[in-house]
Scaffold this motif. Structure first.
Motif, PDB file in Angstrom:
ATOM      1  N   ASP A  21       0.860  -1.177   0.000  1.00  0.00           N
ATOM      2  CA  ASP A  21       0.000   0.000   0.000  1.00  0.00           C
ATOM      3  C   ASP A  21       0.904   1.237   0.000  1.00  0.00           C
ATOM      4  N   SER A  22       0.789   2.075  -1.028  1.00  0.00           N
ATOM      5  CA  SER A  22       1.716   3.191  -1.206  1.00  0.00           C
ATOM      6  C   SER A  22       1.002   4.535  -1.228  1.00  0.00           C
ATOM      7  N   ASP A  28      -4.579   0.400   9.249  1.00  0.00           N
ATOM      8  CA  ASP A  28      -5.439   0.070   8.123  1.00  0.00           C
ATOM      9  C   ASP A  28      -4.824   0.612   6.845  1.00  0.00           C
ATOM     10  N   PRO A  29      -4.755  -0.210   5.813  1.00  0.00           N
ATOM     11  CA  PRO A  29      -4.233   0.296   4.545  1.00  0.00           C
ATOM     12  C   PRO A  29      -5.201   1.287   3.903  1.00  0.00           C
ATOM     13  N   ASP A  30      -4.673   2.113   3.012  1.00  0.00           N
ATOM     14  CA  ASP A  30      -5.517   3.045   2.260  1.00  0.00           C
ATOM     15  C   ASP A  30      -6.424   2.308   1.279  1.00  0.00           C
ATOM     16  N   HIS A  31      -5.976   1.159   0.795  1.00  0.00           N
ATOM     17  CA  HIS A  31      -6.728   0.371  -0.181  1.00  0.00           C
ATOM     18  C   HIS A  31      -7.376  -0.820   0.519  1.00  0.00           C
ATOM     19  N   TRP A  88      -2.106  13.913  -3.214  1.00  0.00           N
ATOM     20  CA  TRP A  88      -1.306  12.717  -2.932  1.00  0.00           C
ATOM     21  C   TRP A  88      -1.263  11.789  -4.142  1.00  0.00           C
ATOM     22  N   SER A  89      -0.168  11.041  -4.243  1.00  0.00           N
ATOM     23  CA  SER A  89      -0.053   9.929  -5.190  1.00  0.00           C
ATOM     24  C   SER A  89      -0.270   8.644  -4.399  1.00  0.00           C
ATOM     25  N   TYR A  90      -1.075   7.760  -4.949  1.00  0.00           N
ATOM     26  CA  TYR A  90      -1.377   6.498  -4.289  1.00  0.00           C
ATOM     27  C   TYR A  90      -1.067   5.342  -5.238  1.00  0.00           C
TER      28      TYR A  90
END
Length: 107
Positions: free
Chosen positions: A11-12, A49-52, A96-98
């Motif tokens: 998760d980035s 918790d991950p963003d995705h 943001w970049s995800y």
């Protein structure tokens, strides 16, 4: 083939700080053995918790079918992952970049 199959999410997120010019964010790695998977949203054993959000649609002996809900609310997939398969996406949302990479690995 080893029996210990693991679903992995990298998760980035990243953004340049307007004040310092340094990059913020980074990569977080989440893993769970497929033996611990249930249908629905993955409850990762790691803290945070991950963003995705990864949703499990089906689990087989050496295959997992998932879809991924992005930060922007878009649903990617479904993806059928066999050992060694990787699915990824990178995008911008707000400032943001995800990105994410979801894969099935053998331990």
């Amino acid at each position: 083939m080893k029996n210990n199959l693991i679903l992995r999410l990298v998760d980035s997120s990243s953004k340049e700080c307007e004040v310092t010019g340094r990059m913020m964010g980074g990569d977080d790695v989440y893993e769970i053995p497929i033996s611990g998977l249930k249908l629905g949203s993955v409850n990762w054993p790691q803290r945070g918790d991950p963003d995705h959000t990864v949703h499990v649609l089906s689990v087989g002996k050496d295959v997992v079918k998932v879809d991924v809900r992005t930060v922007s609310g878009h649903l990617d997939g479904p993806f059928e992952l066999h050992v060694g398969d990787k699915k990824s996406s990178h995008y911008c949302f707000g400032e943001w970049s995800y990105g994410y990479t979801v894969s099935l690995i053998s331990e």
